[in-house]
Design a protein around this motif. Structure first.
Motif, short mmCIF file in Angstrom:
data_model
loop_
_atom_site.label_atom_id
_atom_site.label_comp_id
_atom_site.label_asym_id
_atom_site.label_seq_id
_atom_site.Cartn_x
_atom_site.Cartn_y
_atom_site.Cartn_z
N VAL A 176 -18.70 10.46 -7.12
CA VAL A 176 -17.62 9.68 -7.75
C VAL A 176 -16.29 10.00 -7.08
N GLY A 177 -15.49 8.97 -6.86
CA GLY A 177 -14.12 9.15 -6.40
C GLY A 177 -13.15 8.76 -7.50
N VAL A 178 -12.03 9.46 -7.60
CA VAL A 178 -10.99 9.14 -8.58
C VAL A 178 -9.76 8.68 -7.82
N TYR A 179 -9.36 7.43 -8.03
CA TYR A 179 -8.20 6.86 -7.35
C TYR A 179 -7.05 6.72 -8.34
N LEU A 180 -5.89 7.23 -7.95
CA LEU A 180 -4.71 7.23 -8.80
C LEU A 180 -3.68 6.26 -8.22
N THR A 181 -3.19 5.35 -9.07
CA THR A 181 -2.12 4.43 -8.68
C THR A 181 -1.03 4.46 -9.74
N HIS A 182 0.18 4.83 -9.33
CA HIS A 182 1.32 4.87 -10.25
C HIS A 182 1.96 3.49 -10.30
N HIS A 183 2.34 3.05 -11.51
CA HIS A 183 2.86 1.70 -11.74
C HIS A 183 1.93 0.65 -11.12
N PRO A 184 0.70 0.56 -11.62
CA PRO A 184 -0.27 -0.36 -11.02
C PRO A 184 0.14 -1.82 -11.20
N ARG A 185 -0.10 -2.60 -10.18
CA ARG A 185 0.10 -4.05 -10.25
C ARG A 185 -0.67 -4.68 -9.09
N PRO A 186 -1.10 -5.91 -9.23
CA PRO A 186 -1.80 -6.57 -8.13
C PRO A 186 -0.95 -6.58 -6.86
N GLY A 187 -1.60 -6.27 -5.75
CA GLY A 187 -0.88 -6.25 -4.49
C GLY A 187 -0.61 -4.85 -3.97
N ARG A 188 -0.86 -3.83 -4.79
CA ARG A 188 -0.72 -2.47 -4.31
C ARG A 188 -1.66 -2.24 -3.12
N THR A 189 -1.23 -1.43 -2.16
CA THR A 189 -2.06 -1.12 -1.00
C THR A 189 -2.70 0.24 -1.15
N ASP A 190 -3.67 0.52 -0.29
CA ASP A 190 -4.33 1.82 -0.34
C ASP A 190 -3.37 2.96 0.00
N ALA A 191 -2.31 2.66 0.74
CA ALA A 191 -1.32 3.69 1.06
C ALA A 191 -0.53 4.11 -0.17
N GLU A 192 -0.65 3.33 -1.26
CA GLU A 192 0.07 3.64 -2.50
C GLU A 192 -0.83 4.31 -3.53
#
Length: 252
Positions: A176-192
């Protein structure tokens, strides 16, 4: 006679020192390889047991999960069209209160991994985030990581955590991988995004160890105001030595 290769194998899941019979692998090693390949294929193609995962989440006190799906109509299309796994088949409507953190359990490329580890890993992460509110758990099928951006935006969370089955290999089919995105919204990139990968005890990262790293990243994202390349894991240190894998086995 001491098998020195066996001593080395205790420290890695790589296939080393397999031996040979003439110009071929020993039958035992060939059968092990074939079984691992079959397990990897099964992990990719098996459907997620949504009912079973939902029941385990309820038993852990998460309440009633929200179930969503990616835009791919079936597994074969999902594997050929990664883009369809990044969007929802239907918009998610949420009329409840907003939360600090959202958690989505996504089948990804290994439903086997989420069925085996998803609920317990989610419970460990919540326990490592005292003082923060956590939204309703979301179970997503035919899902890629970026689906979490749509889910997080719909839930109105500040930080979105996507627990997803990683691409299986010939050593591990349930990671399993856990991916964290702060202030998620469509259009976020993997660099975020930030990722904590290789969670699959006892051979990989343990739940509590992974949860502590995730909690550190959540705290860092809240302090920094963003996630991704600007956010570094500051949790490394002796206090994070993983003892869940047994003596003599170094952390991954």
């Amino acid at each position: 006679m001491t098998d020195h290769w066996e001593l080395l194998r205790a420290h890695t899941q790589a296939r080393i020192g397999l031996g040979r019979t003439g110009n071929s692998l020993p039958t035992r090693r060939q059968l092990e390889f074939t079984a691992a390949h079959a397990a990897a294929r099964d992990a990719v193609h098996a459907p997620l047991d949504v009912a079973g995962v939902s029941e385990r989440l309820r038993a852990l006190g998460f309440g009633e999960p929200l179930v969503v799906a990616g835009a791919a109509p079936d597994r074969a299309t999902y594997l050929r069209r990664p883009d369809l796994g990044r969007t929802l088949a239907r918009p998610l409507t949420w009329n409840g209160s907003t939360s600090d953190v959202g958690i989505a359990l996504c089948d990804g490329l290994s439903a086997t991994a989420i069925s085996a580890h998803g609920p317990d890993l989610a419970a460990a992460i919540v326990a490592a985030l005292p003082g923060l509110t956590v939204g309703p758990p979301v179970i997503a099928t035919q899902a890629r990581v970026a689906l979490g951006d749509h889910v997080g935006a719909a839930l109105g969370v500040t930080t979105m955590l996507v627990l997803i089955g990683e691409r299986p290999g010939l050593s591990v089919a349930d990671s399993v991988g856990v991916y964290l995105t702060h202030h998620p919204r469509p259009g976020r990139t993997d660099a975020e995004r930030n990722c904590v990968s290789n969670v699959h005890p006892p051979g990989g990262l343990g739940y509590e160890h992974a949860a502590r790293v995730v909690a550190s990243l959540v705290d860092g994202a809240r302090a920094l105001g963003s996630s991704g390349v600007a956010l570094k894991d500051s949790s490394r240190g002796p206090a994070l030595e993983d003892t869940s894998r047994g003596p003599g086995v170094p952390p991954t």
